[in-house]
Every structure is written in C-alpha cells, then in structure tokens.
Scaffold this active site. Structure first.
Site, short mmCIF file in Angstrom:
data_model
loop_
_atom_site.label_atom_id
_atom_site.label_comp_id
_atom_site.label_asym_id
_atom_site.label_seq_id
_atom_site.Cartn_x
_atom_site.Cartn_y
_atom_site.Cartn_z
CG ASP A 2 -1.08 -1.74 -2.46
OD1 ASP A 2 -0.51 -1.15 -1.55
OD2 ASP A 2 -0.60 -1.84 -3.60
CB THR A 17 0.69 3.38 -1.64
OG1 THR A 17 -0.04 2.27 -1.12
CG2 THR A 17 2.04 2.91 -2.10
CB THR A 18 -3.61 4.20 1.55
OG1 THR A 18 -3.56 2.94 0.89
CG2 THR A 18 -5.03 4.68 1.62
CG ASP A 78 2.89 -3.33 0.10
OD1 ASP A 78 3.47 -3.23 -0.99
OD2 ASP A 78 1.74 -2.91 0.29
#
Length: 534
Positions: free
Chosen positions: A35, A68-69, A373
């Site tokens: 994550d 998020t990445t 998530d």
C-alpha cells in the site's frame, strides 16, 4: 532527484502483479505491505520536495482510500517531464498553465466520454469494483469472499443525513483482528464489537433491551487530590474518612444503576469495590474501553459520554436517564483466544463488524489495510453512482485525447500539454513492467484501439466500445475491461489527477530553497567571526 527516488520505491508495488515491501523500523517492528500510503508514511523523508509527495499519498488515502501508489508515480513523472522542459528554456509559468489546462480537459473528457453511469448500480458492478481494489493486495486469491463481505457491510450501514443525502460511513464498519484459523474463516457480524470483556465473572454474559451508560471518569474508590491533606487526632475520625471515601464511590455507582443503566462502559478503571455493586444489580460493566470505541458506541446508541456527575448549578452529583443509549442486545463472546463484547440493534445508527482471522500479525495488518481500501472504494461507488474501466484504460484514452488537443494550440502551453499526455502513460507502462510483460508492445496496441474509438462516429458502436480497452496483465493482452469487470470509482481517477497535478505545480512554483539556520548556531558563528576579526 529526491521525488524520482521516492516514486521508484513504490513503483514496483503497483498493480495486480506488484511486489510487497518489508519495512523495518528502528526498534525492529516489521511491516509487510504494498500500500503506497503505508510505505511512504513509514519512510523517514528529509527532502522538502519529497515530503510533498508523502503528504500527497496521505491526502489520496483520506479522500478516496485507493490509488495512493499511482498518484505518487504520476506526480513524479509530471515533475520529471516539467524539469526537461525547463532545461529546454520553457518557462515554469507556461508549464504550470499547460498542466492546469490539461487537467481541466482531462476531467471534462472523463465526465463526458469515459464514465459508466448507472442510475441504479447493479450488485455485480459494485462487487467487481471491490474485487479490483483487492486484486493488487494479499487478498487477491480470496477476493470473491472478501468483496462480498465488504459490499454487504457497506449496504448495512447506509444512512440518510439531515439534508436527505444518502451516506455510507466507513467508520461504522469496525475491523477486529484475531489470530488463528485461515483468512476464509473471517466473518461479518451484525452490530459493533469491542475487544473487551466483563469486569467480573459474576456479571451476566447476555442482556437484552439494554440501557447503555458511557462514562469517562474513574469508578474507583474515591481519593483526595494530590497535595490535599486531612489531619486528625482521633482514630475514629480516620475510619469515618475512609468510610466516606467508599460511600462516594458507592453513591456514584448507585446513581448510574438507578437511572436505569444495565450496561456500563467506562474508559477508565473500575475497581473491585465498585464492581461488587454492579454484580449485585445484574449490570454488565466493562472497563478500559478505548475512547474511540466509547464515542462510536455512544453515537450509535444515542447515549451521551458523561465526563462528570457534578451538577453545574449546585455541585451535587446526578446521573440523568436521558444520558443513556438503547441497544437491543449486548453479549460477550469468545473468538479465538479473546473475549469480545457485541452490541447489536443500536438505536441511532447501524454498525457492522468484520472479524478477520489469520496466521500472523503481518498478515492480519495487511488484510485490515486491504479491507479499509476496499470499503472506501465501495463507499465512493455507492455515493457517486459512477465507474470507469481500470487497467490503464483511462490513462491511455486521456493521453490520446490530450495529444490531439495539444496540436490545436499555437501557444507555449502546447509543449506542457504534450508532456502531460506522455506522463499519463507511466501508469500502464509500470503495470505492464511489474507483470513482466512487453510494455512497449501492449501500449502501442492500446493506443491504436483508443485512437479508433475516439475517431469513430456515433453509429459505429463497436468501435466506440474500444474506449474501455485496458490491460489483461495475467495473459499479457489487451481486452475490454468493462466486460472483464475491472472497474474503479470515477472519483479515484479524477482526484488522483487533480492531486498529482497540484503537487507537481506546487513544487514547480519553487525556484529557490533557503535553509534557515538555528538562531543559536547563528549567534555562535557571529561570535567566532568577531573573535577572528579581533
């Protein structure tokens, strides 16, 4: 350089074939995750520009919960390309104006052409969005099982606020981790569960039609404040003082019981002396309840968190019945090696609890992050009622569209928009490389499909459907990701584009860095210079 270095750390963890990172902190605690937000949060970043990217991933995590990445990788690529333009004598102001124009056009194009609006979302498409968010996580093998659990949990916590808007609060789904058994033994439980047990074994294990009192003060034997002394010469007086200390605690317990409470949750201690009165009254008392859990239960049952029994007007101690919340059933159950208190049928808001089972702490932590998530993704899909195809489909479609749009301009912004269009391809490229596929070949095919889709007329529906073409990373092919069920919330894409562009512009606006030295060091240096001149 610092920004590119930071993006390279998380690059290999993007997508369904992405790899995990093992993070070891200074005391030896290990975190295994892929994550992006968790990885960047744990890094000790010194460079100010790189800190902007860390904050960027935290914002994406808070606002959307997923992506998020990709947002960090995209921001780093935008900056790298902007840096190349600056070296080629293009002014930073032109680049920023171009990036803003490209962002505006991208969001409009997503809303107009790429969005899959479903006035009434089918259960299948919501499940597919949940599965897509889990595909890059440790849970990918059991995504069917967990996706169904997540969607059911979110449907159960549906609520309508004062303005009539339907909301799905993620906080109402509580995740508890328990060692033992396999992840398939995880279960969804009606109600809110906390990791606590009854204060005494003499209390009932199960109560129905409960009145819940939430107190945030000690129910221990009363003691005078630090520094307060009572001097007495008579031993009998000393006994009376001790008795009075006990009576104060007894009175407090009785006032709570007399108000009608049969479940008492206390965020602090309850000693054996006070527990005796609760046992005699057949009340369940739970001590050392976490403040977060106490507030959440108070909100859901309609109770008020009482921090003191003192009355403002005359200073006497009272406990009003209106401070109590209602709950259909409170029960203590043992799961694994731990006891949990379950609160079911709460009056104000419904709550759900997912009890996660697993072999070890690392596995459980990663499942918790993956479920969070996925819950956020389902919330966004249900609230916005819109989806887009995943697997690089949006990025390639935007890249083709912006490339054509850039050619219609005659100003310097044309160069920045063309670079923005190229930067978007970093997402499908990274996805292909992480899956050990030929990125150049796959992206070339994708570009052909998307170009055909955007040029197709209204009547050629077959070609127009090519706009949902994305990557199939298992087989190394291009496919229709809408039919394949690779779906993401529209908000995830729009927000990640906005956040990445804003972060890139924030850093581009900086033309100089001035490091302020410590005032003490400045004074020492001034003294040294003065001594040298003498």
């Amino acid at each position: 350089m610092a920004v590119t270095g930071l993006a390279n750390i998380v690059k290999s963890s993007l997508g369904p074939q992405g790899l995990d990172k093992m993070l070891v902190d200074d005391i030896g605690d290990v975190t295994i995750t892929n994550d992006g937000a968790t990885i960047l949060k744990q890094l000790e970043v010194q460079h100010p520009a790189a800190k902007v990217l860390v904050e960027l991933s935290q914002i994406q995590d808070r606002e959307v919960g997923d992506g998020t990445t990709s947002v960090v990788i995209l921001a780093a690529e935008l900056l790298r390309r902007a840096n190349d333009l600056v070296k080629n004598k293009v002014h930073a102001t032109s680049i920023m104006a171009g990036y803003r124009m490209a962002l505006k056009e991208s969001v409009n194009f997503i809303q107009k052409s790429l969005i899959v609006r479903q006035s009434q979302l089918t259960e299948e498409s919501i499940l597919q969005a949940a599965k897509t968010s889990m595909s890059s996580k440790l849970l990918s093998a059991e995504s069917d099982f967990f996706a169904d659990m997540v969607v059911r949990a979110m449907h159960q916590v549906k609520m309508t606020n004062a303005s009539g808007t339907t909301k799905y609060p993620v906080k109402n789904v509580h995740i508890l981790k328990t060692h033992g058994l396999s992840s398939k033994e995880s279960m969804l439980v009606e109600g809110y569960a906390i990791e606590a047990s009854r204060g005494s074994q003499g209390m009932p294990k199960l109560l129905e039609n409960c009145k819940v009192a939430c107190v945030d003060f000690n129910l221990n034997k009363f003691r005078l404040q630090m520094g307060v002394q009572v001097l007495t010469r008579d031993a009998e007086e000393l006994d009376k003082i001790r008795q009075k200390e006990m009576d104060i605690c007894k009175t407090r317990c009785q006032k709570i019981i007399e108000a009608g409470a049969n479940v008492v949750l206390c965020s602090r201690g309850i000693d054996d002396f006070a527990l005796k009165y609760f046992v005699e009254a057949g009340v369940i008392a739970v001590r050392r309840v976490k403040k977060f859990d106490l507030r959440r239960i108070a909100k859901s049952t309609g109770a008020k968190v009482v921090i003191s029994l003192a009355d403002i007007e005359d200073g006497s101690e009272t406990f009003e019945a209106e401070n109590l919340g209602t709950c259909a059933k409170v029960e203590e159950r043992k799961i694994g090696d731990w006891e949990y208190m379950f609160f079911e049928g709460m009056a104000e808001q419904s709550a759900q609890t997912i009890i996660v089972r697993g072999a070890n702490e690392f596995f459980l932590d990663e499942i918790e992050r993956s479920l969070h998530d996925s819950l956020c993704v389902v919330k966004r899909v249900l609230e916005s009622n819109s989806l887009v195809a995943g697997g690089g489909a949006v990025e390639v479609a935007l890249s083709i569209y912006l490339d054509d749009f850039a050619r219609t301009l005659s100003t310097r912004e044309q160069l920045a928009i063309a670079e923005f269009s190229e930067a978007l391809l970093v997402i499908p490229k990274t996805l292909s490389m992480n899956a050990a596929k030929d990125a150049t070949d796959l992206i070339a095919k994708l570009r052909v499909f998307h170009k055909a889709a955007q040029k197709a007329g209204e009547e050629d529906q077959k070609k127009r459907d090519l706009i949902y073409s994305g990557l199939d990373l298992m087989n190394g092919k291009v496919r229709d990701n809408l039919k394949a069920g690779v779906l993401e919330p529209t908000m995830s894409k729009v927000k990640s584009l906005k956040f990445a562009t804003e972060a890139a512009i924030t850093i581009l606006r900086i033309d100089d860095m001035i490091k302020l030295i410590d005032p003490e060091k400045a004074a020492q240096m001034a003294q040294a210079q003065a001594a040298g001149q003498m």
